[in-house]
Design a protein around this motif. Sequence first.
Motif, PDB file in Angstrom:
ATOM      1  N   MET A   1       2.458   1.682  -3.375  1.00 42.14           N
ATOM      2  CA  MET A   1       1.495   2.158  -4.354  1.00 42.14           C
ATOM      3  C   MET A   1       1.251   3.658  -4.156  1.00 42.14           C
ATOM      4  SD  MET A   1      -1.676  -0.245  -5.430  1.00 42.14           S
ATOM      5  CE  MET A   1      -2.573   0.021  -3.913  1.00 42.14           C
ATOM      6  N   ALA A   2       1.091   4.068  -2.914  1.00 41.47           N
ATOM      7  CA  ALA A   2       0.850   5.483  -2.611  1.00 41.47           C
ATOM      8  C   ALA A   2       2.032   6.321  -3.075  1.00 41.47           C
ATOM      9  CB  ALA A   2       0.621   5.664  -1.118  1.00 41.47           C
ATOM     10  N   ARG A   3       3.241   5.819  -2.812  1.00 37.91           N
ATOM     11  CA  ARG A   3       4.441   6.553  -3.221  1.00 37.91           C
ATOM     12  C   ARG A   3       4.500   6.685  -4.741  1.00 37.91           C
ATOM     13  NH1 ARG A   3       9.839   4.847  -0.354  1.00 37.91           N
ATOM     14  NH2 ARG A   3       8.778   5.940   1.327  1.00 37.91           N
TER      15      ARG A   3
ATOM     16  N   ILE B   1       2.014   6.579  -6.893  1.00 39.17           N
ATOM     17  CA  ILE B   1       0.960   7.506  -7.336  1.00 39.17           C
ATOM     18  C   ILE B   1       1.398   8.945  -7.074  1.00 39.17           C
ATOM     19  CG2 ILE B   1      -1.383   8.305  -6.823  1.00 39.17           C
ATOM     20  CD1 ILE B   1      -2.052   5.288  -6.310  1.00 39.17           C
ATOM     21  N   THR B   2       1.988   9.181  -5.903  1.00 37.07           N
ATOM     22  CA  THR B   2       2.435  10.538  -5.551  1.00 37.07           C
ATOM     23  C   THR B   2       3.493  11.023  -6.523  1.00 37.07           C
ATOM     24  OG1 THR B   2       2.070   9.906  -3.247  1.00 37.07           O
ATOM     25  CG2 THR B   2       3.239  11.955  -3.641  1.00 37.07           C
TER      26      THR B   2
ATOM     27  N   GLU C   1       0.832  -1.212   0.000  1.00 35.02           N
ATOM     28  CA  GLU C   1       0.000   0.000   0.000  1.00 35.02           C
ATOM     29  C   GLU C   1       0.862   1.256   0.000  1.00 35.02           C
ATOM     30  OE1 GLU C   1      -2.691  -0.366   3.266  1.00 35.02           O
ATOM     31  OE2 GLU C   1      -3.614  -2.155   2.397  1.00 35.02           O
ATOM     32  N   THR C   2       1.898   1.271   0.832  1.00 37.85           N
ATOM     33  CA  THR C   2       2.760   2.458   0.882  1.00 37.85           C
ATOM     34  C   THR C   2       3.512   2.614  -0.439  1.00 37.85           C
ATOM     35  OG1 THR C   2       4.346   1.077   2.054  1.00 37.85           O
ATOM     36  CG2 THR C   2       3.072   2.613   3.367  1.00 37.85           C
TER      37      THR C   2
END
Length: 53
Positions: free
Chosen positions: A7-9, A11-12, A4-5
């Motif tokens: 993926m978030a990174r 996307i960011t 999850e982290t």
Amino acid sequence: MTTETAMARTITIVFTSIMMLMIVGLVRGLIYVADTPRRRRAARKASAEVNPQ
């Protein structure tokens, strides 16, 4: 690091790069539009010098 982290990174990073590209394009467009009258005037002056009426 969980997925999850990661993926978030990702996307960011993608989002920021897109935003930066958009901002750069906007600035380039503004500079081009602001510079057009000056360029046109210079071109007209140059053409007048080349072939005076």
